[in-house]
Enzyme design. Structure first.
Site, mmCIF file in Angstrom:
data_model
loop_
_atom_site.group_PDB
_atom_site.id
_atom_site.type_symbol
_atom_site.label_atom_id
_atom_site.label_comp_id
_atom_site.label_asym_id
_atom_site.label_seq_id
_atom_site.Cartn_x
_atom_site.Cartn_y
_atom_site.Cartn_z
ATOM 1 N N ASP A 140 -18.016 -0.170 5.597
ATOM 2 C CA ASP A 140 -19.331 -0.819 5.736
ATOM 3 C C ASP A 140 -19.771 -1.374 4.390
ATOM 4 O O ASP A 140 -19.984 -0.622 3.438
ATOM 5 C CB ASP A 140 -20.344 0.214 6.263
ATOM 6 C CG ASP A 140 -21.663 -0.418 6.701
ATOM 7 O OD1 ASP A 140 -22.002 -1.524 6.228
ATOM 8 O OD2 ASP A 140 -22.358 0.221 7.519
ATOM 9 N N HIS B 27 -19.539 -2.146 9.429
ATOM 10 C CA HIS B 27 -20.949 -2.017 9.790
ATOM 11 C C HIS B 27 -21.177 -2.283 11.276
ATOM 12 O O HIS B 27 -22.100 -1.722 11.868
ATOM 13 C CB HIS B 27 -21.775 -3.002 8.957
ATOM 14 C CG HIS B 27 -23.249 -2.864 9.149
ATOM 15 N ND1 HIS B 27 -23.938 -1.722 8.820
ATOM 16 C CD2 HIS B 27 -24.182 -3.718 9.669
ATOM 17 C CE1 HIS B 27 -25.223 -1.879 9.107
ATOM 18 N NE2 HIS B 27 -25.394 -3.079 9.622
ATOM 19 N N SER C 201 -27.857 0.543 12.423
ATOM 20 C CA SER C 201 -28.276 -0.086 11.170
ATOM 21 C C SER C 201 -29.771 0.139 10.909
ATOM 22 O O SER C 201 -30.203 1.269 10.772
ATOM 23 C CB SER C 201 -27.894 -1.560 11.190
ATOM 24 O OG SER C 201 -27.986 -2.076 9.905
ATOM 25 N N MET C 202 -30.592 -0.921 10.871
ATOM 26 C CA MET C 202 -32.029 -0.687 10.704
ATOM 27 C C MET C 202 -32.585 0.121 11.879
ATOM 28 O O MET C 202 -33.591 0.809 11.736
ATOM 29 C CB MET C 202 -32.787 -2.004 10.574
ATOM 30 C CG MET C 202 -32.623 -2.676 9.220
ATOM 31 S SD MET C 202 -33.856 -3.960 8.989
ATOM 32 C CE MET C 202 -33.227 -4.760 7.505
ATOM 33 N N TRP D 23 -29.187 2.033 8.083
ATOM 34 C CA TRP D 23 -29.657 1.326 6.879
ATOM 35 C C TRP D 23 -31.120 1.668 6.663
ATOM 36 O O TRP D 23 -31.923 1.596 7.600
ATOM 37 C CB TRP D 23 -29.506 -0.182 7.090
ATOM 38 C CG TRP D 23 -29.782 -1.051 5.902
ATOM 39 C CD1 TRP D 23 -28.856 -1.597 5.053
ATOM 40 C CD2 TRP D 23 -31.064 -1.523 5.445
ATOM 41 N NE1 TRP D 23 -29.480 -2.367 4.097
ATOM 42 C CE2 TRP D 23 -30.838 -2.337 4.314
ATOM 43 C CE3 TRP D 23 -32.379 -1.327 5.885
ATOM 44 C CZ2 TRP D 23 -31.869 -2.962 3.608
ATOM 45 C CZ3 TRP D 23 -33.411 -1.939 5.176
ATOM 46 C CH2 TRP D 23 -33.160 -2.755 4.050
HETATM 47 O O1 9J3 Z 1 -29.836 -3.700 10.753
HETATM 48 C C1 9J3 Z 1 -29.006 -4.007 9.916
HETATM 49 O O2 9J3 Z 1 -27.895 -4.528 10.151
HETATM 50 C C2 9J3 Z 1 -29.433 -3.751 8.490
HETATM 51 C C3 9J3 Z 1 -28.564 -4.349 7.469
HETATM 52 C C4 9J3 Z 1 -29.103 -5.629 6.963
HETATM 53 O O3 9J3 Z 1 -28.853 -6.689 7.506
HETATM 54 O O4 9J3 Z 1 -29.882 -5.561 5.875
HETATM 55 C C5 9J3 Z 1 -30.166 -6.771 5.205
HETATM 56 C C6 9J3 Z 1 -31.605 -6.897 4.947
#
Ligand code: 9J3
Ligand code: ZN
Length: 311
Positions: A226, A258, A180-181, A205
């Protein structure tokens, strides 16, 4: 593509290592004699010998890359956040043996609000195939992708320069992964350090949708279901914006979310192992799993990519 002969069953680690080294005075004397009379060394590996100095482990099969564990026994060591800077500490998983030389290394970042435990399944699964794997905590659980990218690089530098396993690592053969991030962070890390050999963002992300600057072979893994980092606005534009001349691939998991990368997953594992082996170890024995491009299946919604450029 070159032919890869495979034995029906993957050899046990002791079986593939046993012939590689002879010990004792007799072997020493024989090797010395061989050196004197100009023969090749008696301690060189056998039939599938390494033209490639980075090749580790036996010839792979579909079963060996799908297995829960590879041929190497794995040890782990915890790294306290109090003793490092630039990232939040973590856990290093590494092949226990030192008899196969050094290994490539990969650092893994978690996603937003998560910690290293969310990615811990990748530690032993990848390390047992012959990599040093460092699953990290971030400085804050709320750090954004650009920060996570810098933290991945700080963790790589710690791992190769100061950690207790530094002598086990080939510091020229490094990669990054993240969820994700943290996946967005792996793109940031690759963009700022083009010497990295492989990047694998998992359901990544990022607000930055374009990555033409990346020079690191990159496998982006998205999930069809996702809703947090939808592939249409994250993984797909990230992949499309990578240079078309780059070794790149896009794997979209079928019936996945996700959070699929947060649990043991054989599709993620087998293609991650193949990508890391191919691009960190230059191991063309793994090309067979990346090329021809995998077809859609019960686990693969879609796969795009170019076959690896050199072989
Ligand atoms: O690291 C992630 O799961 C990014 C997705 C997220 O929660 O973005 C919302 C700001
Ligand atoms: Zn951009």
């Amino acid at each position: 593509m070159q032919q890869h002969l495979q034995s029906p069953a993957a050899p046990l680690p002791t079986e593939h290592r046993a012939p590689r080294r002879r010990t004792g005075r007799l072997a020493g004397a024989a090797a010395a004699l061989a050196a004197v009379i100009g023969l090749g060394t008696l301690t060189s590996p056998g039939a599938h010998a390494a033209d490639n100095p980075y090749e580790r482990g036996p010839a792979p099969t579909v079963s060996s890359i799908e297995a829960l564990r590879g041929p190497y026994a794995v040890s782990e060591t915890s790294v306290s956040s109090l003793l490092v800077s630039g990232f939040g500490g973590g856990t290093v998983y590494y092949p226990t043996s030192t008899s196969d030389g050094t290994f490539g290394a990969v650092v893994v970042s978690p996603g937003y609000t998560a910690d290293q435990s969310s990615m811990s399944w990748l530690g032993p699964r990848l390390a047992s195939q012959g990599f040093v794997v460092f699953t990290i905590d971030t400085l804050s659980r709320y750090d954004q992708p650009d920060s996570r990218g810098r933290q991945l690089l700080a963790a790589l530098d710690y791992l190769t320069q100061r950690s207790s396993v530094r002598t086990r690592i080939d510091s020229t053969r490094l990669g990054v992964m993240g969820h994700s991030m943290g996946g967005g962070g792996s793109l940031e890390a690759a963009k700022s350090r083009p010497s990295l050999q492989a990047a694998i963002p998992l359901t990544p992300w990022n607000t930055d949708k374009t990555w033409p600057e990346v020079r690191t072979p990159t496998l982006i893994i998205g999930a069809d279901g996702d809703t947090i980092a939808p592939v249409s606005s994250h993984s797909e534009p990230f992949y499309t914006s990578l240079p078309s001349t780059l070794d790149r691939a896009y794997l979209e998991l079928n019936s996945a979310s996700h959070f699929t990368p947060n649990s043991n997953n054989t599709t993620i594992a087998k293609y991650s192992i193949s990508w890391l082996k191919r691009f960190i170890d230059n191991d063309t024995r793994y090309e067979q799993f990346l090329c021809p491009i995998p077809r859609p299946s019960t686990t693969i919604e879609e796969y795009r990519g170019n076959c690896p450029h050199t072989s």
